[in-house]
Motif scaffolding. Structure first.
Motif, mmCIF file in Angstrom:
data_model
loop_
_atom_site.group_PDB
_atom_site.id
_atom_site.type_symbol
_atom_site.label_atom_id
_atom_site.label_comp_id
_atom_site.label_asym_id
_atom_site.label_seq_id
_atom_site.Cartn_x
_atom_site.Cartn_y
_atom_site.Cartn_z
ATOM 1 N N SER A 12 0.779 -1.082 -0.019
ATOM 2 C CA SER A 12 0.027 0.106 0.169
ATOM 3 C C SER A 12 0.834 1.433 0.011
ATOM 4 O O SER A 12 0.517 2.363 -0.650
ATOM 5 C CB SER A 12 -1.010 -0.027 1.172
ATOM 6 O OG SER A 12 -1.715 -1.022 1.089
ATOM 7 N N VAL A 13 2.129 1.138 0.641
ATOM 8 C CA VAL A 13 2.955 2.253 0.514
ATOM 9 C C VAL A 13 3.385 2.657 -1.052
ATOM 10 O O VAL A 13 3.632 3.863 -1.465
ATOM 11 C CB VAL A 13 4.171 2.343 1.623
ATOM 12 C CG1 VAL A 13 5.040 3.302 1.573
ATOM 13 C CG2 VAL A 13 3.594 1.955 3.013
ATOM 14 N N VAL A 14 3.727 1.387 -1.519
ATOM 15 C CA VAL A 14 4.200 1.388 -3.024
ATOM 16 C C VAL A 14 3.148 2.111 -3.671
ATOM 17 O O VAL A 14 3.370 2.863 -4.388
ATOM 18 C CB VAL A 14 4.431 -0.046 -3.233
ATOM 19 C CG1 VAL A 14 4.533 -0.062 -4.773
ATOM 20 C CG2 VAL A 14 5.799 -0.528 -2.631
ATOM 21 N N THR B 28 0.396 -2.518 10.996
ATOM 22 C CA THR B 28 0.935 -2.448 9.639
ATOM 23 C C THR B 28 -0.440 -3.031 8.797
ATOM 24 O O THR B 28 -0.601 -2.771 7.823
ATOM 25 C CB THR B 28 1.890 -3.216 9.059
ATOM 26 O OG1 THR B 28 1.863 -4.579 9.843
ATOM 27 C CG2 THR B 28 3.027 -2.576 9.977
ATOM 28 N N LEU B 29 -1.390 -3.859 9.185
ATOM 29 C CA LEU B 29 -2.562 -4.415 8.609
ATOM 30 C C LEU B 29 -3.553 -3.089 8.351
ATOM 31 O O LEU B 29 -4.057 -2.872 7.157
ATOM 32 C CB LEU B 29 -3.101 -5.378 9.519
ATOM 33 C CG LEU B 29 -4.359 -5.953 8.761
ATOM 34 C CD1 LEU B 29 -4.115 -6.578 7.377
ATOM 35 C CD2 LEU B 29 -5.050 -6.773 9.597
ATOM 36 N N CYS B 30 -3.507 -2.260 9.534
ATOM 37 C CA CYS B 30 -4.561 -1.295 9.369
ATOM 38 C C CYS B 30 -3.850 -0.272 8.121
ATOM 39 O O CYS B 30 -4.590 0.351 7.381
ATOM 40 C CB CYS B 30 -4.382 -0.542 10.751
ATOM 41 S SG CYS B 30 -5.499 -1.345 11.824
ATOM 42 N N GLY B 31 -2.517 -0.040 8.310
ATOM 43 C CA GLY B 31 -1.869 0.770 7.300
ATOM 44 C C GLY B 31 -1.996 0.452 5.658
ATOM 45 O O GLY B 31 -2.262 1.044 4.792
ATOM 46 N N LEU B 32 -2.077 -1.094 5.577
ATOM 47 C CA LEU B 32 -2.514 -1.702 4.428
ATOM 48 C C LEU B 32 -3.635 -1.326 3.854
ATOM 49 O O LEU B 32 -3.764 -0.759 2.697
ATOM 50 C CB LEU B 32 -2.305 -3.104 4.440
ATOM 51 C CG LEU B 32 -2.762 -4.140 3.182
ATOM 52 C CD1 LEU B 32 -1.898 -5.355 3.505
ATOM 53 C CD2 LEU B 32 -4.121 -4.377 3.067
ATOM 54 N N LEU C 91 -5.400 1.582 4.849
ATOM 55 C CA LEU C 91 -5.618 3.247 4.974
ATOM 56 C C LEU C 91 -4.734 3.651 3.944
ATOM 57 O O LEU C 91 -5.351 4.405 3.216
ATOM 58 C CB LEU C 91 -4.848 3.313 6.479
ATOM 59 C CG LEU C 91 -4.949 5.050 6.672
ATOM 60 C CD1 LEU C 91 -6.148 5.671 6.722
ATOM 61 C CD2 LEU C 91 -4.093 5.300 7.967
ATOM 62 N N TYR C 92 -3.559 3.421 3.482
ATOM 63 C CA TYR C 92 -2.644 3.996 2.573
ATOM 64 C C TYR C 92 -3.391 3.846 1.110
ATOM 65 O O TYR C 92 -3.453 4.815 0.273
ATOM 66 C CB TYR C 92 -1.405 3.547 2.581
ATOM 67 C CG TYR C 92 -0.890 3.804 4.004
ATOM 68 C CD1 TYR C 92 -1.148 4.873 4.672
ATOM 69 C CD2 TYR C 92 0.090 2.726 4.475
ATOM 70 C CE1 TYR C 92 -0.621 5.024 5.982
ATOM 71 C CE2 TYR C 92 0.428 2.914 5.770
ATOM 72 C CZ TYR C 92 0.069 3.910 6.643
ATOM 73 O OH TYR C 92 0.828 4.008 7.863
ATOM 74 N N ARG C 93 -3.956 2.670 0.745
ATOM 75 C CA ARG C 93 -4.669 2.303 -0.481
ATOM 76 C C ARG C 93 -5.822 3.294 -0.594
ATOM 77 O O ARG C 93 -6.281 3.826 -1.544
ATOM 78 C CB ARG C 93 -4.830 0.894 -0.563
ATOM 79 C CG ARG C 93 -5.299 0.548 -2.150
ATOM 80 C CD ARG C 93 -5.242 -0.651 -2.320
ATOM 81 N NE ARG C 93 -4.044 -1.488 -2.245
ATOM 82 C CZ ARG C 93 -3.324 -1.517 -3.044
ATOM 83 N NH1 ARG C 93 -3.727 -1.044 -4.348
ATOM 84 N NH2 ARG C 93 -2.085 -2.033 -3.023
ATOM 85 N N ASP D 219 -5.415 -1.728 -7.749
ATOM 86 C CA ASP D 219 -4.583 -2.699 -7.729
ATOM 87 C C ASP D 219 -3.249 -2.496 -7.808
ATOM 88 O O ASP D 219 -2.280 -3.591 -7.474
ATOM 89 C CB ASP D 219 -5.051 -3.659 -8.740
ATOM 90 C CG ASP D 219 -4.816 -3.037 -10.020
ATOM 91 O OD1 ASP D 219 -4.418 -2.090 -10.072
ATOM 92 O OD2 ASP D 219 -5.424 -3.639 -11.405
ATOM 93 N N PHE D 220 -2.513 -1.609 -7.893
ATOM 94 C CA PHE D 220 -1.185 -1.310 -8.095
ATOM 95 C C PHE D 220 -0.211 -1.473 -6.624
ATOM 96 O O PHE D 220 -0.837 -1.138 -5.784
ATOM 97 C CB PHE D 220 -0.895 0.424 -8.321
ATOM 98 C CG PHE D 220 0.531 0.618 -8.385
ATOM 99 C CD1 PHE D 220 1.385 -0.175 -9.224
ATOM 100 C CD2 PHE D 220 1.164 1.973 -7.662
ATOM 101 C CE1 PHE D 220 2.908 0.031 -9.363
ATOM 102 C CE2 PHE D 220 2.365 2.055 -7.870
ATOM 103 C CZ PHE D 220 3.340 1.264 -8.535
#
Length: 329
Positions: free
Chosen positions: A63-65, A116-120, A122-124, A240-241
């Motif tokens: 998601s950061v990517v 980090t699951l929450c980040g996955l 959140l960021y997307r 999906d990126f």
């Protein structure tokens, strides 16, 4: 280097199998693309290994990517910012994400998996909302910026194969990380933190600071990798990126010798782990297997790697016990 021998052998076996049974595997174009993808995956895997060595995990890498990769053309094309403004901002944003992860883990004592699951998610979600869920790309603009990432260097005497420019940052990062763990006290402290955080903290090691910095470095490399990925493919859809990129990064790190229990790392092994996964993906396609088996095969390989790590740990513990040495828990 000893820890990397296993994955080097696996890489050689898969490469040999693909060379024999895969149509067009040894062509210059295929090897060039394979090198490029392996280098990009290695950058993410090196970042993941810095967190894994502390005994943590980062599930938000993909998601950061996505966020970094989508933000780059969005600011350049849609908002009219200059590359000198966008590139440092995206890298700073990525590092800030890692800082938040590290503080939540060390200060609030939240589980890295949960953070980090929450980040996955959140960021997307931010990337999709920010762009209206529309594809972002360069559309022929900023050719000079993309040219730096897409540059390729010829090898004298070798036809139809050129080394992608992405290999340069991969080797620089691998060298710096290798020197960090082998030549600096901070690197030894980080390994000690992964082996036994409480013992390291009572010994005066700034464990909270080291863990926070490891999450910052992981997210920073994920953001850097996201920019290289978007420069490589030209455009991407935020929905999906970067999907499952954390899978490849974590799998490469574990296969390369990073123990999920923390305290162990092999930089050479991580590079070969990333290369092995990319060769494996290509082999699945070239030998005629269904692409739907890709994740099943990678999941099986990761499971075997984790199981082997646990069996080796138990064998080593029993051996130390027989020799009368203390067994670490």
């Amino acid at each position: 280097m000893k820890k990397a021998l296993g994955i080097i052998g696996i890489f050689a076996a898969i490469f040999l199998f693909a060379s024999i049974y895969g149509d067009n595997f040894l062509t210059g174009l295929n090897l060039q693309q394979l090198t490029n993808r392996a280098a990009l995956c290695s950058i993410l895997a090196l970042g993941a290994s810095l967190v894994i060595v502390t005994g943590g995990i980062d599930l938000s890498i993909g998601s950061v990517v996505c966020l970094a990769g989508i933000t780059t053309p969005w600011l350049l094309v849609e908002k009219g910012w200059t590359p000198m403004q966008v590139l440092p901002l995206v890298l700073a944003m990525s590092a800030l994400i890692g800082l938040c992860h590290g503080l939540l883990v060390t200060k609030l004592r939240l589980q890295p998996f949960l953070v980090t699951l929450c980040g996955l998610l959140l960021y997307r979600g931010i990337a999709r909302w920010m762009t209206g869920d529309q594809s972002q790309g360069f559309q022929g603009e900023f050719g000079d910026v993309r040219a730096l990432a897409l540059a390729k260097f010829s090898i004298p005497g070798v036809e139809n194969y050129r080394i992608p420019a992405t290999v340069i940052p991969m080797f620089v990062l691998a060298l710096l990380i290798g020197l960090f763990f082998s030549r600096t006290v901070w690197g030894r402290w980080l390994l000690a933190t992964g082996r036994n955080e409480s013992a390291a903290r009572y010994s005066g090691v700034p464990t909270a600071r080291l863990i926070t910095l490891s999450y910052m470095a992981c997210s920073l490399l994920a953001g850097f990798g996201g920019m290289l990925f978007i420069f490589d493919i030209g455009s991407a859809q935020p929905s999906d990126f970067g999907n499952f990129y954390e899978l490849y990064a974590i799998a490469a790190a574990v296969l390369g010798g990073c123990s999920l229990r923390g305290g162990e790392i092999s930089v050479v092994g991580v590079l070969f782990g990333a290369a092995t996964l990319q060769v494996l993906r290509t082999t699945i396609t070239l030998v005629g297997l269904s692409s739907q088996l890709e994740f099943a095969v990678i999941g099986a390989v990761l499971l075997v790697g984790v199981a082997a790590d646990e069996l080796i740990r138990r064998f080593s513990a029993r051996r130390r016990e027989r020799l009368g040495a203390p067994v670490s828990v």
